[in-house]
Design a protein around this motif. Structure first.
Motif, PDB file in Angstrom:
ATOM      1  N   LEU A 177      31.135  36.621  24.887  1.00  0.00           N
ATOM      2  CA  LEU A 177      31.750  37.954  25.143  1.00  0.00           C
ATOM      3  C   LEU A 177      32.899  37.988  25.771  1.00  0.00           C
ATOM      4  CD1 LEU A 177      31.548  40.779  24.673  1.00  0.00           C
ATOM      5  CD2 LEU A 177      29.920  41.364  26.478  1.00  0.00           C
ATOM      6  N   ILE A 178      32.883  37.475  27.189  1.00  0.00           N
ATOM      7  CA  ILE A 178      34.102  37.236  27.950  1.00  0.00           C
ATOM      8  C   ILE A 178      35.187  36.615  27.431  1.00  0.00           C
ATOM      9  CG2 ILE A 178      34.857  36.457  30.195  1.00  0.00           C
ATOM     10  CD1 ILE A 178      32.261  36.910  31.524  1.00  0.00           C
ATOM     11  N   SER A 179      34.892  35.415  26.742  1.00  0.00           N
ATOM     12  CA  SER A 179      36.056  34.851  26.117  1.00  0.00           C
ATOM     13  C   SER A 179      36.823  35.628  24.750  1.00  0.00           C
ATOM     14  CB  SER A 179      35.363  33.573  25.268  1.00  0.00           C
ATOM     15  OG  SER A 179      35.122  32.543  26.105  1.00  0.00           O
ATOM     16  N   ARG A 180      36.018  36.410  24.056  1.00  0.00           N
ATOM     17  CA  ARG A 180      36.502  37.167  23.114  1.00  0.00           C
ATOM     18  C   ARG A 180      37.203  38.442  23.769  1.00  0.00           C
ATOM     19  NH1 ARG A 180      34.112  36.764  17.974  1.00  0.00           N
ATOM     20  NH2 ARG A 180      35.870  38.404  17.413  1.00  0.00           N
ATOM     21  N   LEU A 181      36.854  38.817  24.838  1.00  0.00           N
ATOM     22  CA  LEU A 181      37.422  40.044  25.687  1.00  0.00           C
ATOM     23  C   LEU A 181      38.828  39.728  26.270  1.00  0.00           C
ATOM     24  CD1 LEU A 181      34.539  41.923  27.452  1.00  0.00           C
ATOM     25  CD2 LEU A 181      35.699  42.679  25.431  1.00  0.00           C
ATOM     26  N   LEU A 182      38.797  38.392  26.915  1.00  0.00           N
ATOM     27  CA  LEU A 182      40.205  37.802  27.261  1.00  0.00           C
ATOM     28  C   LEU A 182      41.253  37.717  26.349  1.00  0.00           C
ATOM     29  CD1 LEU A 182      38.959  35.075  29.576  1.00  0.00           C
ATOM     30  CD2 LEU A 182      39.618  37.398  30.152  1.00  0.00           C
ATOM     31  N   LYS A 183      40.701  37.652  24.969  1.00  0.00           N
ATOM     32  CA  LYS A 183      41.896  37.506  24.024  1.00  0.00           C
ATOM     33  C   LYS A 183      42.607  38.794  23.627  1.00  0.00           C
ATOM     34  CE  LYS A 183      39.485  33.769  21.379  1.00  0.00           C
ATOM     35  NZ  LYS A 183      39.103  33.438  20.112  1.00  0.00           N
ATOM     36  N   ASP A 184      41.747  39.980  24.081  1.00  0.00           N
ATOM     37  CA  ASP A 184      42.448  41.367  23.960  1.00  0.00           C
ATOM     38  C   ASP A 184      43.046  41.889  25.201  1.00  0.00           C
ATOM     39  OD1 ASP A 184      41.689  41.182  21.183  1.00  0.00           O
ATOM     40  OD2 ASP A 184      39.723  42.059  21.460  1.00  0.00           O
ATOM     41  N   CYS A 185      43.007  41.099  26.269  1.00  0.00           N
ATOM     42  CA  CYS A 185      43.422  41.597  27.510  1.00  0.00           C
ATOM     43  C   CYS A 185      44.834  41.542  27.448  1.00  0.00           C
ATOM     44  CB  CYS A 185      42.731  40.782  28.621  1.00  0.00           C
ATOM     45  SG  CYS A 185      41.182  41.201  29.111  1.00  0.00           S
ATOM     46  N   ASP A 186      45.601  42.704  28.031  1.00  0.00           N
ATOM     47  CA  ASP A 186      46.936  42.580  28.351  1.00  0.00           C
ATOM     48  C   ASP A 186      47.284  42.307  30.021  1.00  0.00           C
ATOM     49  OD1 ASP A 186      49.445  42.672  28.001  1.00  0.00           O
ATOM     50  OD2 ASP A 186      49.504  44.638  26.827  1.00  0.00           O
ATOM     51  N   LEU A 187      48.480  42.450  30.032  1.00  0.00           N
ATOM     52  CA  LEU A 187      49.054  42.202  31.465  1.00  0.00           C
ATOM     53  C   LEU A 187      48.232  42.716  32.716  1.00  0.00           C
ATOM     54  CD1 LEU A 187      50.872  40.781  33.631  1.00  0.00           C
ATOM     55  CD2 LEU A 187      52.614  42.526  33.021  1.00  0.00           C
ATOM     56  N   PRO A 188      47.940  44.188  32.510  1.00  0.00           N
ATOM     57  CA  PRO A 188      47.140  44.711  33.573  1.00  0.00           C
ATOM     58  C   PRO A 188      45.875  44.229  33.766  1.00  0.00           C
ATOM     59  CG  PRO A 188      48.387  46.239  32.155  1.00  0.00           C
ATOM     60  CD  PRO A 188      48.443  45.158  31.531  1.00  0.00           C
ATOM     61  N   GLN A 189      45.383  43.965  32.551  1.00  0.00           N
ATOM     62  CA  GLN A 189      43.833  43.410  32.571  1.00  0.00           C
ATOM     63  C   GLN A 189      43.837  41.959  33.287  1.00  0.00           C
ATOM     64  OE1 GLN A 189      44.880  44.752  29.550  1.00  0.00           O
ATOM     65  NE2 GLN A 189      44.168  46.955  30.564  1.00  0.00           N
ATOM     66  N   ASN A 190      44.692  41.118  32.923  1.00  0.00           N
ATOM     67  CA  ASN A 190      44.888  39.910  33.385  1.00  0.00           C
ATOM     68  C   ASN A 190      45.117  39.748  35.080  1.00  0.00           C
ATOM     69  OD1 ASN A 190      44.477  38.625  30.940  1.00  0.00           O
ATOM     70  ND2 ASN A 190      46.684  38.503  30.434  1.00  0.00           N
ATOM     71  N   HIS A 191      46.116  40.810  35.348  1.00  0.00           N
ATOM     72  CA  HIS A 191      46.352  40.745  36.919  1.00  0.00           C
ATOM     73  C   HIS A 191      45.161  41.277  37.663  1.00  0.00           C
ATOM     74  CE1 HIS A 191      48.600  41.233  40.462  1.00  0.00           C
ATOM     75  NE2 HIS A 191      48.008  42.493  40.533  1.00  0.00           N
ATOM     76  N   LEU A 192      44.415  42.404  36.970  1.00  0.00           N
ATOM     77  CA  LEU A 192      43.192  42.777  37.719  1.00  0.00           C
ATOM     78  C   LEU A 192      42.353  41.591  37.759  1.00  0.00           C
ATOM     79  CD1 LEU A 192      41.677  45.110  38.864  1.00  0.00           C
ATOM     80  CD2 LEU A 192      40.676  45.736  36.692  1.00  0.00           C
ATOM     81  N   LEU A 193      42.050  40.841  36.614  1.00  0.00           N
ATOM     82  CA  LEU A 193      40.842  39.755  36.934  1.00  0.00           C
ATOM     83  C   LEU A 193      41.350  38.882  37.660  1.00  0.00           C
ATOM     84  CD1 LEU A 193      40.295  39.185  33.121  1.00  0.00           C
ATOM     85  CD2 LEU A 193      38.603  40.175  34.894  1.00  0.00           C
ATOM     86  N   SER A 194      42.773  38.366  37.980  1.00  0.00           N
ATOM     87  CA  SER A 194      43.219  37.454  38.949  1.00  0.00           C
ATOM     88  C   SER A 194      42.720  37.706  40.519  1.00  0.00           C
ATOM     89  CB  SER A 194      44.611  36.982  38.684  1.00  0.00           C
ATOM     90  OG  SER A 194      45.296  38.026  39.096  1.00  0.00           O
ATOM     91  N   VAL A 195      43.064  39.119  40.695  1.00  0.00           N
ATOM     92  CA  VAL A 195      42.671  39.627  41.998  1.00  0.00           C
ATOM     93  C   VAL A 195      41.339  39.753  42.405  1.00  0.00           C
ATOM     94  CG1 VAL A 195      43.310  41.688  43.597  1.00  0.00           C
ATOM     95  CG2 VAL A 195      44.984  40.929  42.035  1.00  0.00           C
ATOM     96  N   ARG A 196      40.702  40.212  41.418  1.00  0.00           N
ATOM     97  CA  ARG A 196      39.042  40.464  41.614  1.00  0.00           C
ATOM     98  C   ARG A 196      38.342  39.445  41.681  1.00  0.00           C
ATOM     99  NH1 ARG A 196      37.978  46.217  41.184  1.00  0.00           N
ATOM    100  NH2 ARG A 196      39.969  47.060  41.998  1.00  0.00           N
ATOM    101  N   VAL A 197      38.474  38.317  40.772  1.00  0.00           N
ATOM    102  CA  VAL A 197      37.539  37.159  40.574  1.00  0.00           C
ATOM    103  C   VAL A 197      38.030  36.101  41.383  1.00  0.00           C
ATOM    104  CG1 VAL A 197      37.024  35.595  38.664  1.00  0.00           C
ATOM    105  CG2 VAL A 197      37.371  38.106  38.011  1.00  0.00           C
ATOM    106  N   SER A 198      39.153  36.137  41.998  1.00  0.00           N
ATOM    107  CA  SER A 198      39.477  34.943  42.773  1.00  0.00           C
ATOM    108  C   SER A 198      38.399  34.627  44.026  1.00  0.00           C
ATOM    109  CB  SER A 198      40.653  35.102  43.221  1.00  0.00           C
ATOM    110  OG  SER A 198      40.837  36.298  44.121  1.00  0.00           O
TER     111      SER A 198
END
Length: 697
Positions: free
Chosen positions: A280-301
């Motif tokens: 599921l996460i892999s499928r969601l990442l394909k639809d993520c845009d710049l804001p989502q990718n940036h949020l993930l990098s900050v929250r998940v690190s």
């Protein structure tokens, strides 16, 4: 979708402002809500959908009050400080009638009479100074102080003196970026500092100065020319206002629906196993845009290595020493040195002597046998060799050669041009047109340390230094053998043997332990016994003067003014003749596979020693070669050094013929040159001997 409308305010503390009113999805496009003034007020019955007018009602603190006879028994509808004379009809709808100053808030009244705030731009519940999420305010509490003071006409007193706010563009806010209507992202500083997912940022109202004099931003902004202003003049039509607000509504679903769907997604996610969650996460990442990718990098690190042992990302420290050393062995020297700077463990692994010994054994970093032996002895400590220091010295030395970094020392003493030079670890020997041979101390160029050998009656044309033995040839047709044995208190330099046999100038010679091979202007080569001075054999075949000679254990190679190169055996037989130079061959050297020669035609040529074919030519046009006569050359395992009448010394890659560096310091043509792994010694028509030291830089 919510439809927001504007109604003009007639008077009050907010004098003449426009306010946005709310209409639900159930209302038609041409119906909107407004409060009436003194004599009439719209009433809405949310239960039966009946719209009535209070003809006798009166305004009290901005609220339409029903008459005493109860003619209007419906609930009150809020109006903020003033009312519009407009009358419109309203269909039945849920109780959701409120006004919003400056297109910022949508006040919603529930069935219990509680008022909550609603962000009309982002369609999500917000909190501000006058409304708090955890403490709802009743409508009656907001109205009872309206007539006492102009500053207390509203709980949001900070809005009384503000200029109406016009947003620059419609913004979709997710993560740490704001997305404008043109899909260009703008960084939001207020959200970047937030660490909680539940924390919401409160929109900041600009002051008058910021609105009247907007500052130019370096961030991308929306093109306001494509947007219809929200705040219309008083005479603006209702349809235009509704159309303007509707076009600016955010695409998406209602917050209540979003919460329900989000809860469903989270419930499903918790029911998945690890593989399903990853899918599921892999499928969601394909639809993520710049804001989502940036949020993930900050929250998940901070969560990536939760529960891992310290330094879990460093695989080298977790491996056995032998395996870690094996991994490091695949690095090149520069990368290995950089790895040593990572941490103490890595530094300890990279200090393994076997790693650096492997580099020293590679052909790229090899020195001559004598130089290697001397270097290893100098870096031996306690019976062990410091291989890293050995390699560091070789690495620095090679880089100095490739970049031309060296120190130059000059030896002066001859009265005429230098014709030949030789050197060893302690001394430099030079021959000159002044008929003398000088022996210089290589460590100093002081005049008191110079020894002068006198014996030839003509120009000293060639020299060869082998241990304590020096052999010289001259234009006086003789060859002399000198003993250079010295002690601390005395010197026994003397001429031991003189060889007579050539009928012209002795132009070139080479020596080993038991013989001397010489070439002369009389077109012959002679092989001499070094101890007795007897001539063993004479080689004839050249049609002009012999200018250069070189030999090994099985063959001799000579170059002549007849433009040819000949290969001989020791029986005097000419094995092969190489032709290709356009003028006299002045210098040459060979190994097991190739012959390298220089000529008066200013070129260097590479020959296959077995087939006799020319495989490469270096000239000044195509390969940055010499522009003058090539006077001398010498080669080792990887480089070729040549000197010429153009006052330069050039270093070449022996395999590719690429020019590596050009050395300039002489003021006249360079006539002779010799080098080893550390230095070059050269002589010139300018009467000087120069030492180019590459080991000192």
């Amino acid at each position: 979708m919510k439809i927001r409308n504007l109604s003009p305010m007639s008077s009050g503390a907010f004098g003449g402002r426009y306010f946005i009113h709310n209409a639900t999805e159930q209302e038609s496009d041409d119906a909107y809500f407004s409060c009436t003034s003194g004599d009439d007020c719209n009433r809405v019955n949310s239960c039966n959908g009946i719209t009535s007018e209070c003809q006798t009602s009166k305004m009290t603190n901005g609220t339409c009050s029903p008459p005493d006879d109860g003619e209007c028994s419906l609930e009150q509808v809020t109006c903020m400080n003033g009312a519009s004379p407009d009358r419109v009809k309203r269909r039945s709808c849920t109780r959701q009638n409120s006004s919003i100053p400056g297109e910022k808030y949508l006040c919603q009244k529930d069935s219990k009479g509680l008022v909550s705030r609603y962000d009309v731009r982002n369609l999500e519940f917000m909190s501000a100074d006058c409304y708090r999420n955890d403490v709802p305010y009743r409508q009656e509490e907001m109205d009872d102080e309206g007539s006492k003071d102009s500053k207390k006409n509203s709980e949001c007193s900070n809005l009384e003196t503000e200029t109406p706010y016009q947003p620059s563009c419609v913004v979709n806010s997710w993560g740490h970026f704001s997305q404008c209507v043109k899909n260009r992202y703008k960084y939001r500083r207020s959200d970047y500092s937030s660490e909680s997912e539940e924390e919401q940022s409160v929109p900041q109202w600009p002051n008058k100065t910021e609105i009247m004099q907007p500052q130019k931003s370096h961030l991308p902004t929306c093109d306001l020319s494509t947007l219809t202003p929200v705040l219309k003049p008083k005479d603006a039509g209702k349809n235009e206002v509704i159309k303007s607000i509707t076009s600016r509504t955010k695409d998406g679903i209602k917050p209540t629906v979003f919460k329900e769907k989000l809860a469903t997604i989270l419930r499903w996610f918790n029911e998945f196993n690890d593989i399903q969650k990853n899918t599921l996460i892999s499928r969601l990442l394909k639809d993520c845009d710049l804001p989502q990718n940036h949020l993930l990098s900050v929250r998940v690190s901070s969560q990536l290595h939760k529960g891992c042992p310290p330094n879990c990302q460093d695989i080298i420290t977790w491996l056995p020493a032998t395996i870690a050393t094996k991994i490091m062995s695949y690095l090149d020297p520069v990368s290995l040195c950089r790895a040593a700077q990572v941490c103490r463990v890595w530094r300890y692994i990279t200090e393994d002597p076997s790693l650096w010994r492997k580099f020293c054994c590679q052909q790229t970093w090899r020195l001559s046998k004598a130089a290697e032996h001397k270097q290893v002895i100098s870096h031996m400590t306690g019976g062990s060799i410091m291989w890293k220091k050995v390699f560091a010295e070789r690495f620095r030395l090679r880089n100095n050669w490739l970049s031309g970094r060296c120190t130059v020392r000059t030896f002066e003493g001859h009265s005429q041009g230098i014709s030949c030079v030789q050197f060893d670890d302690t001394r430099i020997v030079s021959g000159s047109s002044d008929k003398t041979i000088k022996v210089w101390n290589i460590r100093t160029n002081a005049q008191w340390s110079v020894q002068t050998l006198v014996g030839h009656s003509g120009t000293v044309r060639c020299l060869h230094l082998e241990g304590k033995r020096l052999v010289s040839g001259s234009t006086d047709k003789s060859i002399k053998v000198w003993d250079l044995s010295t002690q601390e208190s005395w010197s026994s330099i003397a001429c031991k043997v003189t060889m007579i046999g050539h009928t012209e100038t002795v132009r070139c010679l080479q020596v080993d332990d038991d013989k001397v091979v010489s070439g002369s202007y009389d077109k012959t080569l002679k092989v001499w016994d070094i101890r007795s001075g007897d001539c063993r054999i004479t080689l004839r075949g050249h049609q002009a003067a012999v200018l250069c000679v070189h030999f090994n254990d099985t063959k001799l190679v000579s170059g002549s003014c007849d433009k040819t190169i000949k290969v001989w055996n020791y029986e005097g037989e000419c094995l092969r003749t190489l032709m290709g130079h356009q003028d006299a061959v002045t210098c040459l050297q060979f190994d097991s596979t190739r012959i390298v020669s220089g000529s008066l035609d200013c070129t260097l040529k590479f020959w296959d020693i077995h087939s006799g074919t020319c495989v490469n030519t270096i000239d000044w046009k195509d390969a940055e070669g010499h522009t003058g006569v090539v006077r001398c050359l010498q080669a080792d395992s990887w480089r070729l050094v040549s000197a010429a009448d153009d006052k330069t010394i050039k270093v070449w890659n022996l395999e590719t013929g690429e020019r590596l560096v050009t050395l300039r310091n002489h003021t006249d043509g360079v006539t002779c040159m010799q080098f080893n792994d550390f230095i070059i010694v050269s002589g010139s028509y300018d009467k000087t001997v120069k030492l180019w030291d590459f080991s000192c830089c």
